[in-house]
Design an enzyme around this catalytic site. Sequence first.
Site, PDB file in Angstrom:
ATOM      1  N   ASN A   9       0.702  -1.044   0.236  1.00  0.00           N
ATOM      2  CA  ASN A   9      -0.132  -0.227   0.008  1.00  0.00           C
ATOM      3  C   ASN A   9       0.796   1.201  -0.087  1.00  0.00           C
ATOM      4  O   ASN A   9       1.346   1.529   0.946  1.00  0.00           O
ATOM      5  CB  ASN A   9      -0.902  -0.155   1.199  1.00  0.00           C
ATOM      6  CG  ASN A   9      -1.970   1.051   1.359  1.00  0.00           C
ATOM      7  OD1 ASN A   9      -1.707   2.093   0.496  1.00  0.00           O
ATOM      8  ND2 ASN A   9      -2.666   1.036   2.272  1.00  0.00           N
ATOM      9  N   LYS A  16       3.401   0.878   2.984  1.00  0.00           N
ATOM     10  CA  LYS A  16       3.018  -0.274   3.949  1.00  0.00           C
ATOM     11  C   LYS A  16       2.964  -1.489   3.386  1.00  0.00           C
ATOM     12  O   LYS A  16       2.526  -1.696   2.422  1.00  0.00           O
ATOM     13  CB  LYS A  16       1.454  -0.117   4.739  1.00  0.00           C
ATOM     14  CG  LYS A  16       1.650   1.304   5.535  1.00  0.00           C
ATOM     15  CD  LYS A  16       0.208   1.460   6.400  1.00  0.00           C
ATOM     16  CE  LYS A  16       0.165   2.718   6.898  1.00  0.00           C
ATOM     17  NZ  LYS A  16      -1.234   3.318   6.836  1.00  0.00           N
ATOM     18  N   ARG A  90      -2.659  -2.006  -3.263  1.00  0.00           N
ATOM     19  CA  ARG A  90      -3.951  -1.203  -3.118  1.00  0.00           C
ATOM     20  C   ARG A  90      -3.875   0.028  -4.028  1.00  0.00           C
ATOM     21  O   ARG A  90      -3.022   0.742  -3.998  1.00  0.00           O
ATOM     22  CB  ARG A  90      -4.017  -0.952  -1.566  1.00  0.00           C
ATOM     23  CG  ARG A  90      -5.315   0.017  -1.506  1.00  0.00           C
ATOM     24  CD  ARG A  90      -5.360   0.292   0.011  1.00  0.00           C
ATOM     25  NE  ARG A  90      -6.511   1.000   0.202  1.00  0.00           N
ATOM     26  CZ  ARG A  90      -6.301   2.149   0.910  1.00  0.00           C
ATOM     27  NH1 ARG A  90      -5.205   2.775   1.372  1.00  0.00           N
ATOM     28  NH2 ARG A  90      -7.565   3.035   1.058  1.00  0.00           N
ATOM     29  N   HIS A 179     -12.961   2.751   0.437  1.00  0.00           N
ATOM     30  CA  HIS A 179     -12.842   1.596   1.528  1.00  0.00           C
ATOM     31  C   HIS A 179     -13.665   0.265   0.912  1.00  0.00           C
ATOM     32  O   HIS A 179     -14.043  -0.522   1.741  1.00  0.00           O
ATOM     33  CB  HIS A 179     -13.558   1.919   2.801  1.00  0.00           C
ATOM     34  CG  HIS A 179     -13.020   3.053   3.542  1.00  0.00           C
ATOM     35  ND1 HIS A 179     -13.784   3.762   4.549  1.00  0.00           N
ATOM     36  CD2 HIS A 179     -11.589   3.386   3.811  1.00  0.00           C
ATOM     37  CE1 HIS A 179     -12.607   4.794   4.911  1.00  0.00           C
ATOM     38  NE2 HIS A 179     -11.535   4.370   4.713  1.00  0.00           N
ATOM     39  N   HIS A 205     -17.840   1.284   8.550  1.00  0.00           N
ATOM     40  CA  HIS A 205     -16.317   1.383   8.583  1.00  0.00           C
ATOM     41  C   HIS A 205     -15.914   2.559   9.164  1.00  0.00           C
ATOM     42  O   HIS A 205     -16.024   3.605   8.753  1.00  0.00           O
ATOM     43  CB  HIS A 205     -15.641   1.229   7.201  1.00  0.00           C
ATOM     44  CG  HIS A 205     -14.022   1.218   7.472  1.00  0.00           C
ATOM     45  ND1 HIS A 205     -13.268   0.080   7.061  1.00  0.00           N
ATOM     46  CD2 HIS A 205     -13.172   2.215   7.645  1.00  0.00           C
ATOM     47  CE1 HIS A 205     -11.973   0.525   6.863  1.00  0.00           C
ATOM     48  NE2 HIS A 205     -11.906   1.799   7.620  1.00  0.00           N
ATOM     49  N   ARG A 238     -11.881  14.919   8.218  1.00  0.00           N
ATOM     50  CA  ARG A 238     -12.821  15.517   7.302  1.00  0.00           C
ATOM     51  C   ARG A 238     -14.071  15.766   7.630  1.00  0.00           C
ATOM     52  O   ARG A 238     -14.789  14.951   8.524  1.00  0.00           O
ATOM     53  CB  ARG A 238     -12.671  14.250   5.943  1.00  0.00           C
ATOM     54  CG  ARG A 238     -11.414  13.810   5.448  1.00  0.00           C
ATOM     55  CD  ARG A 238     -11.533  12.755   4.506  1.00  0.00           C
ATOM     56  NE  ARG A 238     -10.444  11.833   4.484  1.00  0.00           N
ATOM     57  CZ  ARG A 238     -10.185  10.607   4.389  1.00  0.00           C
ATOM     58  NH1 ARG A 238     -11.444   9.781   3.899  1.00  0.00           N
ATOM     59  NH2 ARG A 238      -9.270   9.932   4.348  1.00  0.00           N
ATOM     60  N   GLY A 327     -10.757   1.034  13.287  1.00  0.00           N
ATOM     61  CA  GLY A 327     -10.414   1.484  14.624  1.00  0.00           C
ATOM     62  C   GLY A 327     -11.499   1.678  15.754  1.00  0.00           C
ATOM     63  O   GLY A 327     -11.464   1.135  16.802  1.00  0.00           O
ATOM     64  N   VAL A 328     -12.488   2.596  15.352  1.00  0.00           N
ATOM     65  CA  VAL A 328     -13.503   3.232  16.019  1.00  0.00           C
ATOM     66  C   VAL A 328     -14.321   2.285  16.205  1.00  0.00           C
ATOM     67  O   VAL A 328     -15.141   1.720  17.359  1.00  0.00           O
ATOM     68  CB  VAL A 328     -14.047   4.604  15.653  1.00  0.00           C
ATOM     69  CG1 VAL A 328     -15.449   5.066  16.491  1.00  0.00           C
ATOM     70  CG2 VAL A 328     -13.014   5.484  15.517  1.00  0.00           C
ATOM     71  N   ASN A 331     -13.615  -0.977  18.436  1.00  0.00           N
ATOM     72  CA  ASN A 331     -13.032  -0.503  19.913  1.00  0.00           C
ATOM     73  C   ASN A 331     -13.863   0.369  20.685  1.00  0.00           C
ATOM     74  O   ASN A 331     -13.598   0.232  21.763  1.00  0.00           O
ATOM     75  CB  ASN A 331     -11.581  -0.215  19.778  1.00  0.00           C
ATOM     76  CG  ASN A 331     -10.468  -0.950  19.230  1.00  0.00           C
ATOM     77  OD1 ASN A 331     -10.307  -2.126  19.638  1.00  0.00           O
ATOM     78  ND2 ASN A 331     -10.002  -0.430  18.090  1.00  0.00           N
ATOM     79  N   GLU A 381      -8.134  -5.701   5.470  1.00  0.00           N
ATOM     80  CA  GLU A 381      -7.862  -5.470   3.887  1.00  0.00           C
ATOM     81  C   GLU A 381      -6.890  -6.171   3.212  1.00  0.00           C
ATOM     82  O   GLU A 381      -6.958  -6.680   2.070  1.00  0.00           O
ATOM     83  CB  GLU A 381      -7.912  -3.870   3.880  1.00  0.00           C
ATOM     84  CG  GLU A 381      -9.248  -3.343   4.336  1.00  0.00           C
ATOM     85  CD  GLU A 381      -8.855  -1.730   4.580  1.00  0.00           C
ATOM     86  OE1 GLU A 381      -8.623  -1.279   5.586  1.00  0.00           O
ATOM     87  OE2 GLU A 381      -9.142  -0.891   3.432  1.00  0.00           O
TER      88      GLU A 381
HETATM   89  P1  ADP Z   1      -7.395   4.075   9.536  1.00  0.00           P
HETATM   90  O1  ADP Z   1      -8.278   4.660   9.210  1.00  0.00           O
HETATM   91  O2  ADP Z   1      -5.958   5.141   9.711  1.00  0.00           O
HETATM   92  O3  ADP Z   1      -6.696   2.907   8.981  1.00  0.00           O
HETATM   93  P2  ADP Z   1      -7.912   2.796  11.976  1.00  0.00           P
HETATM   94  O4  ADP Z   1      -8.991   2.001  11.273  1.00  0.00           O
HETATM   95  O5  ADP Z   1      -6.864   1.945  12.540  1.00  0.00           O
HETATM   96  O6  ADP Z   1      -7.438   3.857  11.194  1.00  0.00           O
HETATM   97  O7  ADP Z   1      -8.482   3.728  13.134  1.00  0.00           O
HETATM   98  C1  ADP Z   1      -7.666   4.470  13.634  1.00  0.00           C
HETATM   99  C2  ADP Z   1      -8.624   5.518  14.673  1.00  0.00           C
HETATM  100  O8  ADP Z   1      -9.518   4.467  15.604  1.00  0.00           O
HETATM  101  C3  ADP Z   1      -8.054   6.407  15.644  1.00  0.00           C
HETATM  102  O9  ADP Z   1      -7.798   7.680  15.118  1.00  0.00           O
HETATM  103  C4  ADP Z   1      -8.882   6.412  16.784  1.00  0.00           C
HETATM  104  O10 ADP Z   1      -9.803   7.662  16.585  1.00  0.00           O
HETATM  105  C5  ADP Z   1      -9.684   4.984  16.752  1.00  0.00           C
HETATM  106  N1  ADP Z   1      -9.489   4.319  17.815  1.00  0.00           N
HETATM  107  C6  ADP Z   1      -8.691   3.110  18.023  1.00  0.00           C
HETATM  108  N2  ADP Z   1      -8.771   2.547  19.242  1.00  0.00           N
HETATM  109  C7  ADP Z   1      -9.843   3.059  19.952  1.00  0.00           C
HETATM  110  C8  ADP Z   1     -10.352   3.176  21.063  1.00  0.00           C
HETATM  111  N3  ADP Z   1     -10.120   2.140  22.019  1.00  0.00           N
HETATM  112  N4  ADP Z   1     -11.538   3.797  21.331  1.00  0.00           N
HETATM  113  C9  ADP Z   1     -11.877   4.752  20.515  1.00  0.00           C
HETATM  114  N5  ADP Z   1     -11.477   4.953  19.330  1.00  0.00           N
HETATM  115  C10 ADP Z   1     -10.316   4.249  19.023  1.00  0.00           C
END
Ligand code: ADP
Length: 393
Positions: A9, A16, A90, A179, A205, A238, A327-328, A331, A381
């Site tokens: 990527n 990456k 990618r 995505h 996502h 954004r 990420g969000v 988690n 991905e």
């Molecule tokens: P990218 O879009 O860069 O691939 P990710 O899917 O890894 O990123 O998401 C990164 C984001 O996920 C971080 O900026 C943060 O906002 C969020 N994140 C990661 N862990 C947590 C958590 N435990 N709680 C809330 N938000 C989280």
Amino acid sequence: MNQTVLVVNSGSSSIKYQLVDPADGHAIASGLVERIGEGSSLLRHTYGENKIEEDNPIQDHAMGLERVLDLFSSIGPNLHESNVVAVGHRVVQGGAFFDRATVVDSDVLRTIEALVPLAPLHNSANLTGIKVAQRLLPNVPHVVVFDTAFFQSLPAASATYALDREVARKYAIRRYGAHGTSHQYVSKTVADHLGRMDLKQIVLHLGNGASASAVDAGRAVDTSMGLTPLEGLVMGTRTGDIDPAAVFHLARNAHMSIDDIDNLLNKRSGMKGLTGQNDLRIVHSMAEAGDRNARVGLAVYAHRIKKYIGSYAAVLGGLDVITFTAGVGENDAKMREMATEGLEFLGIKLDHSRNRASGRGIREISRDSSKVKVLVVPTNEEWEIARQAVAAI
Ligand code: ADP
């Protein structure tokens, strides 16, 4: 010996990579090169217990990838002994030309080049990465996997902007989405998990970039990102959806240039613009400490997701499952709760203790009585790119 795929990527200042077993998604080795061309670059390579981190200047992508290949030789695994059957790249924008992963040839490279105006930073960086990798690894097929391909199936009703038809045609303005690799991987994983192919799904996502999709029996029928990844949900930096007249207003009254406004909407808005922070972990702690901007920021973020859930339930004419990923999504239990609160009338009932329980892998977080299942599925991905690369060769 198992087949492997090297997934690459290339960003504007980063590379990456992962060496992936396409049969099970196992990442045999992975790493990244960051801050290419910025004086001090960071390179990290991991192979099992062996890890190396370097901080040397790397002038360009060619030098970065050469260094990565050196590390495969010195730290392992040796690529010549790894049965690498393809390199999967990618690519962000495939326009209306690619609805699937495609083996690279000179026509494919020309088409990706012709699409640069639609994704100036991304597609040119992706192209550089492909050309460098082809030169350094000439004996394996290179396959491009497009972020937009999954959304080539969008019906005209959702892909078309209500813009003057001729202008839209001439400048290729339509909804391409982004995505797509993640939405495809997650929706397929959900269908396999539930053992049903005819599901009406919403995939959320939520990472630094964020997007929603509506998937009907495996086919994408709507998505929140549009001509570019700026449209749709509130993201780390954004705006997501905004009245385009805000752009005219800023140009006329703030005398900002198009580049300034581009930068404002893409890099200085979203959660960062609203709260000063783009990481939701920090925004939640600010909100808990009483920061009003953080509370409003989280409310705006959740409200936007809820709007998309409602509109996609309508577009799909029903709903079987909502899945959170990235990420969000994977988690942030609090955000999952905020985004689905008050949607019981749609048959969406979260189980708060399941939602709060930590865990890895696929998790069901809805109540047993919930008509709509709510799931958390970690996206992958790289695995999807590896699988598609193998299918393409
Ligand atoms: P990218 O879009 O860069 O691939 P990710 O899917 O890894 O990123 O998401 C990164 C984001 O996920 C971080 O900026 C943060 O906002 C969020 N994140 C990661 N862990 C947590 C958590 N435990 N709680 C809330 N938000 C989280």
